[in-house]
Design a protein around this motif. Structure first.
Motif, PDB file in Angstrom:
ATOM      1  N   ASP A 197      65.504  37.404  11.149  1.00 11.03           N
ATOM      2  CA  ASP A 197      66.551  38.147  10.434  1.00 11.03           C
ATOM      3  C   ASP A 197      67.908  38.091  11.126  1.00 11.03           C
ATOM      4  N   VAL A 198      67.954  37.583  12.337  1.00  9.28           N
ATOM      5  CA  VAL A 198      69.155  37.674  13.161  1.00  9.28           C
ATOM      6  C   VAL A 198      70.384  37.067  12.481  1.00  9.28           C
ATOM      7  N   GLU A 219      68.733  39.604  21.252  1.00  9.47           N
ATOM      8  CA  GLU A 219      68.324  40.348  22.441  1.00  9.47           C
ATOM      9  C   GLU A 219      67.896  41.764  22.081  1.00  9.47           C
ATOM     10  N   GLU A 220      68.644  42.412  21.205  1.00 10.70           N
ATOM     11  CA  GLU A 220      68.300  43.771  20.770  1.00 10.70           C
ATOM     12  C   GLU A 220      66.943  43.802  20.069  1.00 10.70           C
ATOM     13  N   ILE A 221      66.746  42.933  19.103  1.00 11.18           N
ATOM     14  CA  ILE A 221      65.515  42.942  18.300  1.00 11.18           C
ATOM     15  C   ILE A 221      64.292  42.606  19.154  1.00 11.18           C
ATOM     16  N   ALA A 222      64.462  41.726  20.133  1.00  8.91           N
ATOM     17  CA  ALA A 222      63.332  41.314  20.971  1.00  8.91           C
ATOM     18  C   ALA A 222      63.027  42.308  22.096  1.00  8.91           C
ATOM     19  N   HIS A 223      63.939  43.213  22.391  1.00 11.25           N
ATOM     20  CA  HIS A 223      63.782  44.120  23.527  1.00 11.25           C
ATOM     21  C   HIS A 223      62.621  45.101  23.274  1.00 11.25           C
ATOM     22  N   TYR A 235      64.093  47.948  15.404  1.00  7.36           N
ATOM     23  CA  TYR A 235      65.058  47.568  14.374  1.00  7.36           C
ATOM     24  C   TYR A 235      64.349  47.404  13.045  1.00  7.36           C
ATOM     25  N   VAL A 236      65.043  47.773  11.981  1.00  5.88           N
ATOM     26  CA  VAL A 236      64.506  47.745  10.632  1.00  5.88           C
ATOM     27  C   VAL A 236      65.540  47.103   9.714  1.00  5.88           C
ATOM     28  N   GLY A 246      68.992  50.248  13.999  1.00  8.82           N
ATOM     29  CA  GLY A 246      68.229  50.085  15.224  1.00  8.82           C
ATOM     30  C   GLY A 246      68.444  51.227  16.192  1.00  8.82           C
ATOM     31  N   ILE A 247      67.414  51.453  17.011  1.00  9.49           N
ATOM     32  CA  ILE A 247      67.457  52.495  18.035  1.00  9.49           C
ATOM     33  C   ILE A 247      67.016  51.937  19.377  1.00  9.49           C
ATOM     34  N   MET A 248      67.365  52.684  20.428  1.00 10.95           N
ATOM     35  CA  MET A 248      66.869  52.422  21.765  1.00 10.95           C
ATOM     36  C   MET A 248      66.068  53.649  22.184  1.00 10.95           C
ATOM     37  N   LEU A 249      64.868  53.423  22.699  1.00 10.05           N
ATOM     38  CA  LEU A 249      64.020  54.505  23.181  1.00 10.05           C
ATOM     39  C   LEU A 249      64.155  54.636  24.688  1.00 10.05           C
TER      40      LEU A 249
END
Length: 183
Positions: A42-43, A66-70, A75-76, A93-96
């Motif tokens: 989707d990138v 990088e964000e999606i693979a982290h 990410y949705v 997207g969020i970061m936990l």
């Protein structure tokens, strides 16, 4: 609706899910679109949407990948069709980080269809499943629409980051907003 938070690594400006980072279940959210977890495939489409929605602060394909693979990110995407394989209509997207989640981004290409609300609900559910008790975000002070959207969702302003955004030679404050994710 375009809601942009801040620089790469930290961004923000009732779907069900089968688990952290997994696709929502239960079919389409509406008759026209549904949600699913974002993948590296989707990138490029998200990057194009970034340029449309946030031309002054768009993330590039490398940052998005990088964000999606982290492992600490979720990410949705919202896309047309019951299986969400059609045209991209939005993403988030969020970061936990333990008991705290940070909303990195929400962007939608179709206003008034409930996509932004569904994306935010998905992110909040992923945050809860990841152990978060609160969600934080930053929003540009001059983005009245985004501020109102978050306020309707129960977010409250708790801080200000002066000059956080730098757009076309202007410095714009970021408002930090927070919502409890516990019942």
């Amino acid at each position: 609706m375009a809601i942009r938070p801040q620089q790469p690594g930290r961004r923000a400006d009732d779907p069900d899910s089968s688990g952290p980072g997994e696709a929502p279940t239960g079919g389409p959210i509406s008759g026209e679109w549904s949600l699913r977890s974002a993948t590296l495939a989707d990138v490029e489409e998200i990057a194009v949407a970034e340029l449309d929605l946030f031309p002054d602060e768009a993330w590039n394909v490398f940052q998005l990948a990088e964000e999606i693979a982290h492992p600490d990110r979720r990410y949705v995407v919202a896309a047309q069709g019951a299986d969400a394989t059609g045209e991209l209509l939005g993403y988030a997207g969020i970061m936990l980080t333990g008991d705290l989640a940070d909303l990195h981004t929400i962007g939608t290409r179709r206003e008034g269809a409930g996509i932004g609300r569904a994306l935010l609900a998905w992110c909040e559910e992923q945050a809860r499943r990841g152990g978060a008790e609160r969600m934080l975000l930053e929003v540009r002070e001059d983005n009245d629409r985004a501020r109102a959207f978050y306020a309707r969702a129960g977010y409250q302003e708790i801080d200000r980051r002066r000059g956080y955004y730098r757009i076309r030679g202007r410095r714009i404050d970021a408002l930090v907003m927070q919502r409890s994710l516990t019942a």
